[in-house]
Design a protein around this motif. Structure first.
Motif, mmCIF file in Angstrom:
data_model
loop_
_atom_site.group_PDB
_atom_site.id
_atom_site.type_symbol
_atom_site.label_atom_id
_atom_site.label_comp_id
_atom_site.label_asym_id
_atom_site.label_seq_id
_atom_site.Cartn_x
_atom_site.Cartn_y
_atom_site.Cartn_z
ATOM 1 N N ASN A 39 27.167 22.260 31.137
ATOM 2 C CA ASN A 39 27.974 23.476 31.229
ATOM 3 C C ASN A 39 28.799 23.616 29.955
ATOM 4 O O ASN A 39 29.922 23.130 29.868
ATOM 5 N N ALA A 40 28.208 24.278 28.955
ATOM 6 C CA ALA A 40 28.820 24.330 27.629
ATOM 7 C C ALA A 40 28.819 25.750 27.077
ATOM 8 O O ALA A 40 28.042 26.607 27.501
ATOM 9 N N LEU A 41 29.707 25.964 26.128
ATOM 10 C CA LEU A 41 29.812 27.250 25.441
ATOM 11 C C LEU A 41 30.051 26.967 23.968
ATOM 12 O O LEU A 41 30.974 26.233 23.610
ATOM 13 N N ARG A 42 29.224 27.544 23.115
ATOM 14 C CA ARG A 42 29.417 27.427 21.668
ATOM 15 C C ARG A 42 29.907 28.783 21.158
ATOM 16 O O ARG A 42 29.293 29.812 21.408
ATOM 17 N N THR A 57 32.493 24.090 19.971
ATOM 18 C CA THR A 57 31.786 23.960 21.239
ATOM 19 C C THR A 57 32.757 23.443 22.282
ATOM 20 O O THR A 57 33.553 22.538 22.006
ATOM 21 N N TYR A 58 32.673 24.036 23.471
ATOM 22 C CA TYR A 58 33.528 23.642 24.591
ATOM 23 C C TYR A 58 32.657 23.270 25.773
ATOM 24 O O TYR A 58 31.600 23.852 25.990
ATOM 25 N N TYR A 59 33.140 22.295 26.559
ATOM 26 C CA TYR A 59 32.437 21.851 27.754
ATOM 27 C C TYR A 59 33.345 21.996 28.964
ATOM 28 O O TYR A 59 34.487 21.542 28.949
ATOM 29 N N SER A 60 32.835 22.647 30.005
ATOM 30 C CA SER A 60 33.535 22.715 31.280
ATOM 31 C C SER A 60 33.081 21.496 32.070
ATOM 32 O O SER A 60 31.914 21.372 32.436
ATOM 33 N N VAL A 61 33.992 20.576 32.312
ATOM 34 C CA VAL A 61 33.614 19.277 32.876
ATOM 35 C C VAL A 61 34.042 19.101 34.333
ATOM 36 O O VAL A 61 34.060 17.998 34.853
ATOM 37 N N VAL A 67 37.004 20.846 27.708
ATOM 38 C CA VAL A 67 37.291 20.012 26.539
ATOM 39 C C VAL A 67 36.463 20.502 25.363
ATOM 40 O O VAL A 67 35.389 21.074 25.531
ATOM 41 N N SER A 68 36.969 20.270 24.176
ATOM 42 C CA SER A 68 36.228 20.647 22.969
ATOM 43 C C SER A 68 35.258 19.522 22.602
ATOM 44 O O SER A 68 35.431 18.372 23.019
ATOM 45 N N GLN A 69 34.279 19.859 21.808
ATOM 46 C CA GLN A 69 33.348 18.844 21.333
ATOM 47 C C GLN A 69 34.085 17.797 20.498
ATOM 48 O O GLN A 69 33.748 16.620 20.534
ATOM 49 N N ASP A 70 35.114 18.221 19.774
ATOM 50 C CA ASP A 70 35.911 17.270 18.994
ATOM 51 C C ASP A 70 36.515 16.201 19.898
ATOM 52 O O ASP A 70 36.539 15.023 19.557
ATOM 53 N N GLU A 71 37.015 16.614 21.077
ATOM 54 C CA GLU A 71 37.589 15.658 22.024
ATOM 55 C C GLU A 71 36.530 14.706 22.567
ATOM 56 O O GLU A 71 36.774 13.513 22.704
ATOM 57 N N VAL A 72 35.342 15.255 22.838
ATOM 58 C CA VAL A 72 34.247 14.418 23.332
ATOM 59 C C VAL A 72 33.855 13.396 22.270
ATOM 60 O O VAL A 72 33.726 12.201 22.551
ATOM 61 N N LEU A 73 33.686 13.844 21.044
ATOM 62 C CA LEU A 73 33.270 12.940 19.960
ATOM 63 C C LEU A 73 34.339 11.894 19.630
ATOM 64 O O LEU A 73 34.014 10.804 19.176
ATOM 65 N N ALA A 74 35.596 12.222 19.877
ATOM 66 C CA ALA A 74 36.686 11.266 19.636
ATOM 67 C C ALA A 74 36.811 10.257 20.771
ATOM 68 O O ALA A 74 37.646 9.366 20.710
ATOM 69 N N GLY A 75 35.958 10.422 21.791
ATOM 70 C CA GLY A 75 35.979 9.482 22.907
ATOM 71 C C GLY A 75 37.086 9.727 23.888
ATOM 72 O O GLY A 75 37.423 8.857 24.691
ATOM 73 N N SER A 81 28.919 11.093 33.080
ATOM 74 C CA SER A 81 28.784 11.022 34.525
ATOM 75 C C SER A 81 29.062 12.342 35.216
ATOM 76 O O SER A 81 28.989 12.449 36.412
ATOM 77 N N SER A 82 29.412 13.384 34.454
ATOM 78 C CA SER A 82 29.744 14.694 35.038
ATOM 79 C C SER A 82 28.506 15.474 35.327
ATOM 80 O O SER A 82 27.495 15.358 34.716
#
Length: 82
Positions: A39-42, A57-61, A67-75, A81-82
């Motif tokens: 569930n993502a939006l670019r 890029t944003y993800y609805s989790v 969350v932004s892709q930057d947040e995902v990549l920063a761990g 698991s979502s």
């Protein structure tokens, strides 16, 4: 949304600056599954010549969280698991 559709203008960030915006011309829906979560939006912003100005890029989790892709990549969030 209706006023944006009628005026074909979008006000930027609560400022006085407006840009031309036509929903049918300026939004492109691409059926694509992005990495990290289904569930993502670019969002891409381009100038009048088509040059890319910004992309995010944003993800609805789930649970109302985005969350932004930057947040995902920063761990900062494990989306596997979502």
């Amino acid at each position: 949304l209706e006023s944006i559709r009628e005026s074909k203008c979008l006000q930027l960030g609560g400022t006085e600056k407006e840009i031309r915006f036509c929903e049918k011309e300026d939004i492109e829906w691409i059926p694509e599954t992005l990495p990290h979560h289904p569930n993502a939006l670019r969002v891409r912003a381009s100038d009048k010549n088509g040059n890319l100005l910004h992309e995010q890029t944003y993800y609805s989790v789930g649970g109302g969280f985005v969350v932004s892709q930057d947040e995902v990549l920063a761990g900062e969030l494990n989306t596997s698991s979502s």
